[in-house]
Design an enzyme around this catalytic site. Structure first.
Site, short mmCIF file in Angstrom:
data_model
loop_
_atom_site.label_atom_id
_atom_site.label_comp_id
_atom_site.label_asym_id
_atom_site.label_seq_id
_atom_site.Cartn_x
_atom_site.Cartn_y
_atom_site.Cartn_z
N HIS A 248 0.64 -1.39 0.09
CA HIS A 248 0.27 -0.48 0.16
C HIS A 248 1.20 1.33 -0.18
O HIS A 248 0.76 1.78 0.65
CB HIS A 248 -0.90 0.28 0.96
CG HIS A 248 -2.20 -1.05 2.00
ND1 HIS A 248 -2.89 -2.23 0.57
CD2 HIS A 248 -1.93 -1.82 2.99
CE1 HIS A 248 -3.37 -3.05 0.79
NE2 HIS A 248 -2.66 -2.42 2.29
N ASP A 299 -5.08 -9.41 -0.46
CA ASP A 299 -4.70 -8.39 1.20
C ASP A 299 -6.88 -9.11 1.72
O ASP A 299 -5.86 -9.94 2.51
CB ASP A 299 -5.32 -7.10 0.90
CG ASP A 299 -4.76 -5.84 2.15
OD1 ASP A 299 -5.02 -6.56 3.44
OD2 ASP A 299 -4.94 -4.91 1.93
C1 NGQ Z 1 -5.14 -4.93 8.36
N1 NGQ Z 1 -5.23 -3.49 6.25
O1 NGQ Z 1 -3.80 -5.15 8.60
O2 NGQ Z 1 -5.61 -6.47 8.12
C2 NGQ Z 1 -4.73 -3.53 8.15
C3 NGQ Z 1 -5.72 -2.86 8.50
C4 NGQ Z 1 -4.50 -1.56 10.16
C5 NGQ Z 1 -5.71 -3.02 5.63
N2 NGQ Z 1 -5.03 -2.15 5.54
C6 NGQ Z 1 -5.05 -2.38 10.14
N3 NGQ Z 1 -6.07 -3.00 3.84
O3 NGQ Z 1 -4.12 -0.91 9.36
O4 NGQ Z 1 -4.34 -0.41 11.13
ZN ZN Z 2 -2.55 -5.54 4.37
#
Ligand code: NGQ
Ligand code: ZN
Length: 314
Positions: A248, A299
């Site tokens: 990302h 993801d």
């Molecule tokens: C995650 N997911 O770790 O699952 C993350 C969200 C975060 C994405 N970034 C949680 N899409 O970044 O704190």
């Molecule tokens: Zn992730």
């Protein structure tokens, strides 16, 4: 097709003679690596794909995800991941990088075996027959200001010693279909001193993955606390090279885009989740023009289709 010692395709010779070459009798494509997966999120598909409140955003999505995660233990994770990995193979992914941070029990206490959740993923990959790059995640703080983990985040947390012990244990299990690397959840979750220590450990001699700049809010917090944007800060403070995968890298200046491209690190793009949650578009044209390397990941596993990810990216 020429393949080098690392298994990377290096070229195709047109109109080559097939004399003495074994024919597979059908079209073949290279297996697609899936650079980024949180397996457990497969089972929350449908819970967060609708807006129930006009204020909904990435952070409210995350609350829904945390509430769901609190119900997942090792047996659930093994079942969900096994089904998911079979789905991935059917869709054309042959290797999956599992960015794994659901380490402890929902109340934050370690399982009797602190590697229980990691082992569930390893067993799932073996059962499904997919290559696994397991990336145990270091997650220590609830934000750039170093605030402690929230109640719901406690099960993600390790101190540096506990994290390195887990990594060493998993490393001993490596074989031809299991590779163990390292992941830093994000700059907001890993204080700079801890980052330096783990990057000097032997666990850092393999792949190193990090969530880097998905949200405008985290770019702003990073600027406020560390005086630099996330990609910029990482390049100034860590030896980023081809072993790294920046997941990302949505929010980058032209200079950050160039630095990432020139480093040889891989940009791990997850077009379907980035579209749903990311609040921005990766600077694909500029990155490719600068020779940047990229790959895709599923993801949150709402879509499990490499062609769909590539179509959205394009
Ligand atoms: C995650 N997911 O770790 O699952 C993350 C969200 C975060 C994405 N970034 C949680 N899409 O970044 O704190
Ligand atoms: Zn992730």
């Amino acid at each position: 097709m020429a393949i080098d010692a690392n298994g990377t395709f290096r070229g195709v010779t047109e109109n080559a003679s097939h004399e003495g070459v074994e024919s597979l009798g059908r079209f073949v494509l290279p297996g697609m690596p899936n650079l980024h997966s949180h397996a457990f999120q497969r089972a929350m598909a449908g819970l967060a794909e609708k807006q129930s409140n006009p204020q909904d955003n990435f952070w409210s999505w995350r609350e829904t995800m945390y509430g769901f995660a609190a119900r997942i233990g090792p047996d659930d994770l093994r079942a969900i991941a096994t089904q998911l990995y079979v789905e991935m193979l059917k869709a054309g992914y042959t290797q999956v990088c599992e960015f794994h941070y659901l380490h402890h029990q929902p109340d934050g206490k370690p399982y009797a075996d602190p590697a229980a959740m990691s082992l569930a993923l390893i067993e799932a990959a073996l059962e499904a027959g997919i290559g696994l790059t397991l990336l145990p995640v270091l997650y220590m703080a609830g934000g750039f200001d170093g605030r402690p983990l929230s109640e719901r985040q406690c099960r993600f947390g390790f101190d540096v010693d506990g994290y390195l012990r887990l990594g060493e244990k998993l490393r001993k299990m490596e074989n031809s279909t299991l590779r163990v690397g390292m992941a830093l959840h994000s700059l907001r979750a890993v204080p700079p001193d801890a980052m330096r220590v783990v990057l000097e450990s032997s666990l850092a001699d393999g792949p190193v993955h990090i969530h880097i700049a998905e949200q405008i809010g985290e770019v702003q917090d990073c600027l406020n606390v560390r005086g630099a944007r996330p990609v910029e800060w990482l390049f100034d403070n860590a030896p980023v090279d081809a072993r790294w995968c920046l997941v990302h890298a949505t929010h980058m200046t032209a200079d950050e885009t160039r630095r990432l491209a020139e480093s040889g690190a891989v940009s791990g793009l997850c077009p379907t989740t980035e579209a749903n949650l990311g609040d921005g578009l990766f600077p694909l044209a500029a990155y490719r023009a600068a020779g940047g390397v990229l790959g895709i990941g599923s993801d949150s596993n709402i879509s499990i289709s490499p062609t769909e990810e590539l179509r959205w990216l394009e």
